[in-house]
Design an enzyme around this catalytic site. Structure first.
Site, PDB file in Angstrom:
ATOM      1  N   LYS A  57      10.401  -7.420  40.354  1.00  0.00           N
ATOM      2  CA  LYS A  57      11.369  -7.339  39.260  1.00  0.00           C
ATOM      3  C   LYS A  57      12.754  -7.601  39.823  1.00  0.00           C
ATOM      4  O   LYS A  57      13.073  -7.194  40.940  1.00  0.00           O
ATOM      5  CB  LYS A  57      11.277  -5.948  38.625  1.00  0.00           C
ATOM      6  CG  LYS A  57      12.329  -5.638  37.554  1.00  0.00           C
ATOM      7  CD  LYS A  57      12.113  -4.223  37.004  1.00  0.00           C
ATOM      8  CE  LYS A  57      13.263  -3.790  36.111  1.00  0.00           C
ATOM      9  NZ  LYS A  57      13.073  -2.422  35.576  1.00  0.00           N
ATOM     10  N   ASP A  62       8.224   1.340  37.362  1.00  0.00           N
ATOM     11  CA  ASP A  62       9.175   0.399  37.965  1.00  0.00           C
ATOM     12  C   ASP A  62       9.901   1.129  39.096  1.00  0.00           C
ATOM     13  O   ASP A  62      10.745   1.992  38.854  1.00  0.00           O
ATOM     14  CB  ASP A  62      10.178  -0.091  36.924  1.00  0.00           C
ATOM     15  CG  ASP A  62       9.570  -1.070  35.929  1.00  0.00           C
ATOM     16  OD1 ASP A  62       8.335  -1.183  35.879  1.00  0.00           O
ATOM     17  OD2 ASP A  62      10.344  -1.710  35.198  1.00  0.00           O
ATOM     18  N   LYS A  69       9.156  -9.754  36.605  1.00  0.00           N
ATOM     19  CA  LYS A  69       9.921  -9.190  35.495  1.00  0.00           C
ATOM     20  C   LYS A  69      11.394  -9.525  35.689  1.00  0.00           C
ATOM     21  O   LYS A  69      11.975  -9.246  36.741  1.00  0.00           O
ATOM     22  CB  LYS A  69       9.730  -7.672  35.416  1.00  0.00           C
ATOM     23  CG  LYS A  69      10.549  -6.997  34.296  1.00  0.00           C
ATOM     24  CD  LYS A  69      10.218  -5.516  34.182  1.00  0.00           C
ATOM     25  CE  LYS A  69      11.118  -4.799  33.194  1.00  0.00           C
ATOM     26  NZ  LYS A  69      10.773  -3.366  33.052  1.00  0.00           N
TER      27      LYS A  69
END
Length: 225
Positions: free
Chosen positions: A156, A94, A185
């Site tokens: 995300k 991430d 996400k």
């Protein structure tokens, strides 16, 4: 209500990123992830080796963060972080968008930053954290378009460290921008089982939360992330 594509637990990236987290805290996180069969644990890179050792015989993935939480480190630094994380056993990364470059409209740098990180990740999963709390709706759409052009795997919402988390509104904007070409996400501020379901119904493919156990049990998550 829309039926979930899989059991709720398999949407959850069980997360512990607070700076004071101890090794015992991380071991407990992994045991909870094994018990509830979460999609992954998401931890700082210092803990990747330990998590990989605990989870290696399971299908719970090991995720770590790169350029966290500001996104302002250079591409070369992010690539070095990714290389070390993969070597230590991470299977998902991430990475924080270079928000400063994005706010400066240096979109070439932003795209190339993501492309370099994706090249370093290879066939593993790269999620790009947009930090939606710092962006307006138009900027969220633009950031998604750049991520799509860079061919990353996920966009995300948030780090959870910069003044806000995921909202249904933001997920809707992101879904409209990326369609079915990328995954999404939702992270930060997902407090309850219903919060998680609401995010999934409008397009989230993963839920990043420190309260995964509480959420799957139908209890309130009082933790900040």
């Amino acid at each position: 209500m829309k039926k979930l594509a899989k059991k709720l637990n398999k949407y959850i990236d069980h997360t512990l990123l607070k700076p004071e987290a101890s090794l015992n805290d991380i071991r407990n996180l992994c045991q909870e992830a094994l018990e509830h069969d979460f999609a992954s644990v998401c931890v700082n890179s210092y803990f990747v080796k330990e998590c990989n050792e605990i989870l290696k015989d399971s299908d719970v993935k090991v995720c770590t963060v790169v350029g966290f939480p500001l996104g302002a480190s250079t591409s070369e630094t992010k690539v070095a972080e990714i290389s070390q994380a993969l070597s230590d056993g991470a299977t998902e990364i991430d990475m924080v968008l270079n928000i400063s470059a994005f706010k400066s409209s240096d979109y070439d740098y932003v795209i190339n930053d993501m492309k370099k990180c994706k090249a370093a990740v290879g066939d593993k999963v790269l999620k790009v954290i947009l930090e939606t709390s710092l962006l307006n709706d138009k900027e969220i759409k633009k950031a998604c378009e750049l991520a799509k052009e860079a061919k990353v795997d996920f966009v995300k919402t948030s780090t959870g460290f910069n003044g806000g988390g995921a909202t249904v509104h933001h997920i809707k904007i992101m879904k409209a921008a990326v369609g079915n070409d990328m995954c999404i996400k939702a992270s930060g501020g997902v407090k309850t089982r219903q919060d998680a379901i609401d995010m999934i119904v409008v397009g989230a493919d993963r839920i990043g939360t420190s309260g995964g156990v509480q959420i799957v049990k139908g209890e309130a998550n009082e933790r900040p992330y």
